[in-house]
Design an enzyme around this catalytic site. Structure first.
Site, PDB file in Angstrom:
ATOM      1  N   SER A  46       0.841  -1.203   0.000  1.00 16.82           N
ATOM      2  CA  SER A  46       0.000   0.000   0.000  1.00 16.82           C
ATOM      3  C   SER A  46       0.874   1.250   0.000  1.00 16.82           C
ATOM      4  O   SER A  46       0.398   2.345  -0.303  1.00 16.82           O
ATOM      5  CB  SER A  46      -0.935   0.007   1.225  1.00 16.82           C
ATOM      6  OG  SER A  46      -0.218  -0.249   2.412  1.00 16.82           O
ATOM      7  N   ASP A  84       5.344  -7.199   2.421  1.00 17.13           N
ATOM      8  CA  ASP A  84       4.589  -7.615   1.236  1.00 17.13           C
ATOM      9  C   ASP A  84       5.522  -7.941   0.086  1.00 17.13           C
ATOM     10  O   ASP A  84       6.499  -7.216  -0.153  1.00 17.13           O
ATOM     11  CB  ASP A  84       3.686  -6.444   0.781  1.00 17.13           C
ATOM     12  CG  ASP A  84       2.221  -6.701   1.059  1.00 17.13           C
ATOM     13  OD1 ASP A  84       1.820  -7.868   1.198  1.00 17.13           O
ATOM     14  OD2 ASP A  84       1.468  -5.706   1.140  1.00 17.13           O
ATOM     15  N   GLU A 182      -9.272  -9.644   3.252  1.00 12.67           N
ATOM     16  CA  GLU A 182      -9.602  -8.237   2.998  1.00 12.67           C
ATOM     17  C   GLU A 182     -10.980  -8.099   2.340  1.00 12.67           C
ATOM     18  O   GLU A 182     -11.265  -8.748   1.315  1.00 12.67           O
ATOM     19  CB  GLU A 182      -8.522  -7.605   2.093  1.00 12.67           C
ATOM     20  CG  GLU A 182      -8.797  -6.132   1.791  1.00 12.67           C
ATOM     21  CD  GLU A 182      -7.614  -5.380   1.223  1.00 12.67           C
ATOM     22  OE1 GLU A 182      -6.517  -5.968   1.106  1.00 12.67           O
ATOM     23  OE2 GLU A 182      -7.790  -4.198   0.897  1.00 12.67           O
TER      24      GLU A 182
HETATM   25  O1  KIV Z   1      -0.546  -3.445   1.416  1.00  9.15           O
HETATM   26  C1  KIV Z   1      -1.211  -3.413   2.461  1.00  9.15           C
HETATM   27  O2  KIV Z   1      -1.200  -2.459   3.233  1.00  9.15           O
HETATM   28  C2  KIV Z   1      -2.061  -4.567   2.750  1.00  9.15           C
HETATM   29  C3  KIV Z   1      -3.136  -4.381   3.757  1.00  9.15           C
HETATM   30  C4  KIV Z   1      -4.266  -3.680   3.104  1.00  9.15           C
HETATM   31  C5  KIV Z   1      -3.560  -5.664   4.371  1.00  9.15           C
HETATM   32  O3  KIV Z   1      -1.915  -5.588   2.147  1.00  9.15           O
END
Ligand code: KIV
Length: 264
Positions: A46, A84, A182
């Site tokens: 994000s 991520d 989500e």
């Molecule tokens: O990238 C992110 O912040 C996420 C959250 C929305 C869980 O994957």
């Protein structure tokens, strides 16, 4: 001081103790989250939207994620840190292993997160077999926004809900150690949480998940445009950043966030 371990997170889930998670992308906020007693920090892709100003998470690179993960790790001592894996950095198992290794060895992450269902089960199995803790991500998959046609609640139809439950079981069997769910109906999220033994962390997935995550800038009311319905402006409630983060942690732990108005 040593960081929270996956073993502790599993024990919290078994004891029905809620897990508080927020995203962070730099050392200062990482420190603020830890001061507030956060359990887990997610270095989410994000960051493409809230830090870089991109339209989606798609342009984020592995180098971006390594850089921000290392900053977050330097800012905290106790929190469990998940990074991520960005768009197409895990298109096959070999690539996934190489990029996950960078996020852990260069970035210092304790776990990596990837989006998708059955299609990534083999990759999850291969990562897990090499000792890489994996958080899976089902429901609304932001990296697939162009295919989904927008940031839309998933799993509303009976067939889609059954497929999501099957995917979740499949990923746990493949070796996933955690699952982010989500934007799915609260009832579906409750079923998945009951079915799985690994911690299930919800965002827009109702109150019955084992833990909750929000994008930090959303819960501070900083994100331009309309705030997602499942989020809440804790800064407006408290008037100070540290107090807002502390209130979020307390509300998640007490099971009072999310409330009925933040779920589908
Ligand atoms: O990238 C992110 O912040 C996420 C959250 C929305 C869980 O994957």
């Amino acid at each position: 001081m040593s960081r929270l371990s996956l073993t502790t997170l599993r024990k919290m889930t078994a004891a029905q103790e809620k897990i508080a998670v927020l995203t962070a992308y730099d050392a200062s906020f990482s420190h603020a989250l830890e001061e507030a007693g956060i359990d887990v920090i997610l270095v989410g892709d994000s960051l493409g939207m809230v830090v870089q100003g991109q339209e989606s998470t798609v342009p984020v690179t592995v180098d971006d994620m390594v850089y921000h993960t290392a900053n977050v790790v330097r800012g905290s001592e106790k929190a469990f840190v998940i990074a991520d894996m960005p768009f197409m950095s895990y298109a096959n198992a070999e690539q996934a292993i190489r990029n996950a290794a960078r996020l852990m060895a260069e970035g210092g992450a304790q776990m990596i997160k990837l989006e998708g269902g059955a299609v990534i089960a083999d990759t999850v199995a291969q990562l897990s077999a090499r000792g890489i803790p994996v958080c899976a991500h089902l429901g609304l998959l932001p990296q697939s926004v162009h295919r989904l046609g927008g940031y839309i609640v998933q799993g509303r139809e009976a067939q889609a809900a059954e497929e999501l439950i099957a995917d979740a079981i499949n990923l746990q069997q493949a070796g996933a150690d955690m699952l982010v769910l989500e934007c799915v109906p609260a009832e579906l999220a409750a079923r998945v949480t009951k079915e799985l033994t690994i911690p299930v962390i919800g965002i827009g997935a109702g109150k019955d998940c084992d833990g909750q995550v929000l994008v930090l800038y959303d819960m501070l009311g900083l994100t331009p445009g309309r705030r997602p319905r499942f989020s809440h402006d804790f800064l407006a409630d408290t008037g100070a950043i540290q107090a807002a983060i502390t209130k979020y942690v307390q509300d998640v732990k007490a099971g009072t966030f999310p409330g009925p108005e933040q779920q589908f």
